[in-house]
Scaffold this active site. Structure first.
Site, PDB file in Angstrom:
ATOM      1  N   ASP A 150      35.898   5.346 105.664  1.00 41.77           N
ATOM      2  CA  ASP A 150      35.473   4.559 104.408  1.00 41.77           C
ATOM      3  C   ASP A 150      35.059   3.306 105.022  1.00 41.77           C
ATOM      4  O   ASP A 150      35.260   2.855 105.676  1.00 41.77           O
ATOM      5  CB  ASP A 150      36.474   5.019 103.409  1.00 41.77           C
ATOM      6  N   ASP A 185      38.575  14.327  99.784  1.00 38.99           N
ATOM      7  CA  ASP A 185      39.481  13.673 100.728  1.00 38.99           C
ATOM      8  C   ASP A 185      40.568  13.389  99.774  1.00 38.99           C
ATOM      9  O   ASP A 185      40.377  13.130  98.439  1.00 38.99           O
ATOM     10  CB  ASP A 185      39.126  12.681 101.543  1.00 38.99           C
TER      11      ASP A 185
END
Length: 376
Positions: A89, A271
């Site tokens: 990320d 996720d």
């Protein structure tokens, strides 16, 4: 490259080809923030429990051990001994949720480290450089994740800036991928849709970023204060306006029930820290819902966590034994529960894919939701 293998209504069954292997979708990415799953779970364990994609954190790894260190050691895959896809990320969520004394400007964000207080700057170019050094399979664009609810005027300005940042992310990653010393010259970029709980802002932003040639598209800024109903409404609003020939990723979500609902709305990637975090506290998922192994009623329970489960924990240990480990404060308790929960999630995704293939996803979904009855 994403291939849509099957579509029934909004439900999608796909295959995503990457430089580090093929991802069968829908997929749940196992979260290893600092290149490790909290709970003493190794890369070898992840393979045993059928993890397809590992997710690591740009912000945290840039502080410890440092992305320059990871690059010198050959990138994240070599560093953690993992040869399957990794998504990193952008660090944006952590900058806006963990860091203190933030100053948001057009060039990026000035903030103080949550570890030692030192001043740090991160913008689109810095985020891309860190992720390039980490050499992950998929890099996420740097964005601002606003709290829900936030004032409409602020959200509009934030989304416009996030779009400008996305353009800079793409330009910088294209440049980095062309450099001779870049480890992964085929690093992919996913853009992120934002807009708080305002459907019209979300839709307009989705249309804008859909015009960019990105490898995938994420829906961000959810699971940060809104209700499940609001989240599902936003997914319904946004998904039709994202490219249907690219993977769609719902960030930070969620419970098994959330995943089923989002798959039914066209989402491919998920996720969440939930399965590992719950496992570390003795909360484990079963076909009948979630249970707390610390409870006294499991003191003499010789059965596995979930009857019929083929995870390493259920094949060898009982509820009573794991409860004893928690009471004795043995680290093994956390490890066994985290392994089970991640296996549960990975197996759920496999079952979802099989149900889509067999044209029975809706029945599968309803059966699961009824069995869990709000307990998962």
């Amino acid at each position: 490259m994403y291939t849509l293998l099957k579509k029934t209504g909004k439900v999608r069954r796909g295959r995503f080809e990457t430089v580090h292997g093929t991802i069968e979708t829908p997929v749940f990415m196992n979260v290893g923030t600092l290149a490790a799953i909290k709970g003493a779970v190794s890369s070898m364990d992840l393979k045993e429990i059928n993890c397809q994609v590992e997710l690591s954190n740009t912000y945290h790894l840039s502080l410890r051990p440092g992305d320059d260190v990871v690059k010198k050691l050959g990138g994240l895959h070599k560093f953690m001994n993992w040869d399957r896809p990794i998504l990193t990320d952008s660090g944006g969520f952590q900058v806006f949720s963990l860091a203190e004394i933030r100053k948001i400007k057009e060039e990026g964000v000035y903030f103080n480290s949550h570890i030692d207080g030192r001043k740090i700057f991160m913008g689109p170019e810095e985020s891309m450089k860190i992720q390039s050094n980490l050499a992950s399979t998929i890099a996420m664009a740097f964005d601002e994740c606003v709290e829900n609810p936030s004032p409409r005027e602020y959200v509009e300005r934030s989304v416009e800036r996030t779009t400008r940042w996305l353009v800079r992310c793409k330009e910088e990653l294209d440049r980095l991928n062309s450099l001779p010393d870049t480890i992964n010259k085929k690093q992919m970029l996913f853009g992120i849709n934002q807009g708080g709980v305002y459907d019209d802002i979300r839709i307009e932003h989705a249309k804008t970023i859909a015009k960019m040639d990105l490898d995938g598209y994420a829906i961000g800024g959810l699971a940060v204060g809104e209700t499940h109903e609001e989240m599902y409404r936003i997914i319904d609003a946004v998904v039709p306006h994202l490219p249907q020939d690219k993977p769609i990723y719902l960030m930070g979500v969620g419970t098994p029930s959330n995943i089923l609902e989002a798959v039914s709305r066209g989402v491919d990637f998920f996720d969440c820290v939930l399965p590992a975090r719950n496992g570390r506290h003795g909360h484990v998922f079963t076909k009948h819902g979630k249970i707390n192994l610390r409870n006294e009623k499991f003191e003499l329970d010789a059965s596995p966590i979930d009857e019929g489960c083929q995870c390493p924990t259920c094949k060898h240990y009982s509820r009573a034994y794991i409860r004893h480990l928690f009471k004795a404060k043995e680290m093994l308790a956390m490890r066994l529960c985290v392994l089970h929960n991640l296996y549960f999630y990975n197996t759920l995704m496999e079952d979802i894919r099989n149900a889509i293939d067999a044209d029975c996803f809706e029945e599968f979904k309803n059966e699961k939701l009824k069995a869990w009855a709000g307990k998962a």
